[in-house]
Each structure stands twice: as C-alpha cells, then as structure tokens.
Design a protein around this motif. Structure first.
Motif, short mmCIF file in Angstrom:
data_model
loop_
_atom_site.label_atom_id
_atom_site.label_comp_id
_atom_site.label_asym_id
_atom_site.label_seq_id
_atom_site.Cartn_x
_atom_site.Cartn_y
_atom_site.Cartn_z
N UNK A 35 0.82 -1.21 0.00
CA UNK A 35 0.00 0.00 0.00
C UNK A 35 0.85 1.27 0.00
N UNK A 36 2.10 1.16 0.44
CA UNK A 36 3.00 2.33 0.46
C UNK A 36 4.17 2.20 -0.50
N UNK A 37 4.60 1.00 -0.76
CA UNK A 37 5.72 0.73 -1.66
C UNK A 37 5.51 -0.66 -2.24
N UNK A 38 6.35 -1.06 -3.18
CA UNK A 38 6.22 -2.40 -3.71
C UNK A 38 6.42 -3.40 -2.57
N UNK A 39 5.69 -4.46 -2.59
CA UNK A 39 5.86 -5.52 -1.59
C UNK A 39 7.14 -6.27 -1.96
N UNK A 40 8.22 -5.93 -1.28
CA UNK A 40 9.53 -6.50 -1.60
C UNK A 40 9.55 -8.01 -1.35
N UNK A 41 10.15 -8.77 -2.25
CA UNK A 41 10.23 -10.22 -2.06
C UNK A 41 10.93 -10.56 -0.74
N UNK A 42 10.37 -11.50 -0.02
CA UNK A 42 10.91 -11.89 1.28
C UNK A 42 12.34 -12.37 1.20
N UNK A 43 12.74 -12.97 0.10
CA UNK A 43 14.09 -13.53 0.00
C UNK A 43 15.18 -12.47 -0.03
N UNK A 44 14.82 -11.20 -0.12
CA UNK A 44 15.82 -10.15 -0.19
C UNK A 44 16.43 -9.79 1.17
N UNK A 45 15.82 -10.24 2.25
CA UNK A 45 16.37 -10.05 3.60
C UNK A 45 16.30 -11.36 4.36
N UNK A 46 17.09 -11.46 5.41
CA UNK A 46 17.07 -12.67 6.24
C UNK A 46 15.86 -12.65 7.18
N UNK A 60 8.84 2.81 10.84
CA UNK A 60 9.24 2.12 9.62
C UNK A 60 9.76 3.14 8.59
N UNK A 61 11.05 3.39 8.63
CA UNK A 61 11.70 4.33 7.72
C UNK A 61 10.98 5.67 7.69
N UNK A 62 10.65 6.17 8.88
CA UNK A 62 10.03 7.49 9.01
C UNK A 62 8.52 7.49 8.98
N UNK A 63 7.91 6.34 8.89
CA UNK A 63 6.44 6.26 8.85
C UNK A 63 5.95 5.27 9.91
N UNK A 64 4.71 5.45 10.32
CA UNK A 64 4.09 4.50 11.23
C UNK A 64 3.33 3.48 10.38
N UNK A 65 3.83 2.26 10.37
CA UNK A 65 3.21 1.20 9.57
C UNK A 65 2.67 0.08 10.46
N UNK A 66 2.30 0.42 11.69
CA UNK A 66 1.81 -0.59 12.62
C UNK A 66 0.60 -1.34 12.06
N UNK A 122 17.41 4.07 -4.36
CA UNK A 122 17.57 2.64 -4.63
C UNK A 122 16.35 1.84 -4.16
N UNK A 123 15.52 2.42 -3.34
CA UNK A 123 14.32 1.73 -2.86
C UNK A 123 13.18 1.76 -3.87
N UNK A 124 13.31 2.55 -4.92
CA UNK A 124 12.26 2.68 -5.93
C UNK A 124 12.49 1.66 -7.04
N UNK A 125 12.34 0.41 -6.73
CA UNK A 125 12.63 -0.68 -7.68
C UNK A 125 11.85 -0.56 -8.97
N UNK A 126 10.60 -0.15 -8.87
CA UNK A 126 9.74 -0.13 -10.06
C UNK A 126 10.13 0.96 -11.06
N UNK A 127 11.04 1.85 -10.70
CA UNK A 127 11.52 2.84 -11.67
C UNK A 127 12.20 2.14 -12.85
N UNK A 128 12.87 1.05 -12.58
CA UNK A 128 13.59 0.31 -13.63
C UNK A 128 13.04 -1.10 -13.85
#
Length: 162
Positions: A35-46, A60-66, A122-128
């Motif tokens: 709802x705020x950014x692309x749902x990043x694939x889980x495999x990208x972090x441990x 959450x990076x400056x936002x409340x995402x509770x 670099x967090x804007x994956x969908x740009x490319x």
C-alpha cells in the motif's frame, strides 16, 4: 522404464524451479506492504532482518506502519518462511539496498541514476524493474528511465532513453 524415470525427474526438476520463480501471492502481505511501496520479495532479507523490521513498524523508515496483531503475525510468518539466508541478504540498517547482494547486482548503476527524479532512490525498484509488481524481476524486463545512466562493463557510462 529408464526413459519414463528420466522424463519424470526432468519434469520434477523443472517444476521445482518454476515454483521457486513464481511471485509470492500472499494477499495480506501484498495489501499491507504494497500500500505504500512495492511488496519487496521476502528472499531479499534474512528472517532475522524481517523480525527486526516487523518489530519496529511504528518507526518504519520514518512512517508509522503498525498493524493489528493478527495481520502482523501473518505477514511476519510469511516473510520469515520465505526469507533469504546468509550475510549477502542481511543488512544492519534493514535496507535491502544495503545488502551485499543488492550492491553487487546494481554495481553498474551510477550515483546520478539513483538521484534522477524518475528514480529518486535505490528503494524505488519499479523505476527500472517495470514488471516487478507482477513478480517479474528479470533483467529482460528492466527499462532504465529516460536520461538515466549506468556504467558499462568497460567502466564508462551509457545513457538510456528507453
């Protein structure tokens, strides 16, 4: 009989690969995280990174995402069960763009590209990665925004006007 066994093994191997490449489809994860950014694939972090991130959703990076407790647990379970492993997928900052995997995969992208208004960070994956929302992160679906630059294999830069 040997031929049937060989065909069965080939089919099983190709099916296993196809399942591993399918985009994740957990609706709650896509709805909440997407709802705020692309749902990043889980495999990208441990799993540990995801646990840490989910433990601080109020910052959450400056936002409340509770999330409510049920949704929180469902998404946490989803992420940790599909998480990457090893140091290459870990970042103390919890930023995917700070993992060694990300840096290696994007080492040809110039600093100017990350700052380009069409990319922003670099967090804007969908740009490319124009098909990332549908689960296609392949190199064949990368489209560099007009005016962006990336370094070639020879250390120079090339401009892309796609």
């Amino acid at each position: 009989m040997k031929r049937l066994l060989a065909l069965t093994l080939i089919f099983a191997a190709s099916s296993a690969g196809a399942v591993g490449n399918k985009p994740a489809t957990d609706a709650k994860w896509k709805a909440e995280c997407g709802s705020c950014h692309i749902a990043f694939p889980a495999k990208l972090l441990t799993a540990d990174n995801w646990k840490s991130m989910m433990g601080r959703l109020d910052k959450h990076f400056g936002a409340n995402a509770e999330l409510d407790a049920k949704d929180h647990q469902e998404i946490l379970d989803y992420l940790t069960s599909r998480a990457g492993s090893g140091a290459r997928h870990s970042a103390n900052s919890l930023r995917i763009s700070d993992t060694s995997w990300f840096k290696r995969e994007h080492d040809e992208v110039s600093t100017a590209t990350w700052k380009n208004p069409a990319v922003k960070s670099a967090a804007n994956c969908t740009a490319c990665h124009v098909k990332a929302a549908s689960g296609d992160w392949s190199e064949r679906s990368i489209r560099m925004p007009a005016g962006t630059r990336h370094e070639s294999e020879h250390g120079g830069e090339h401009e892309h006007d796609d």
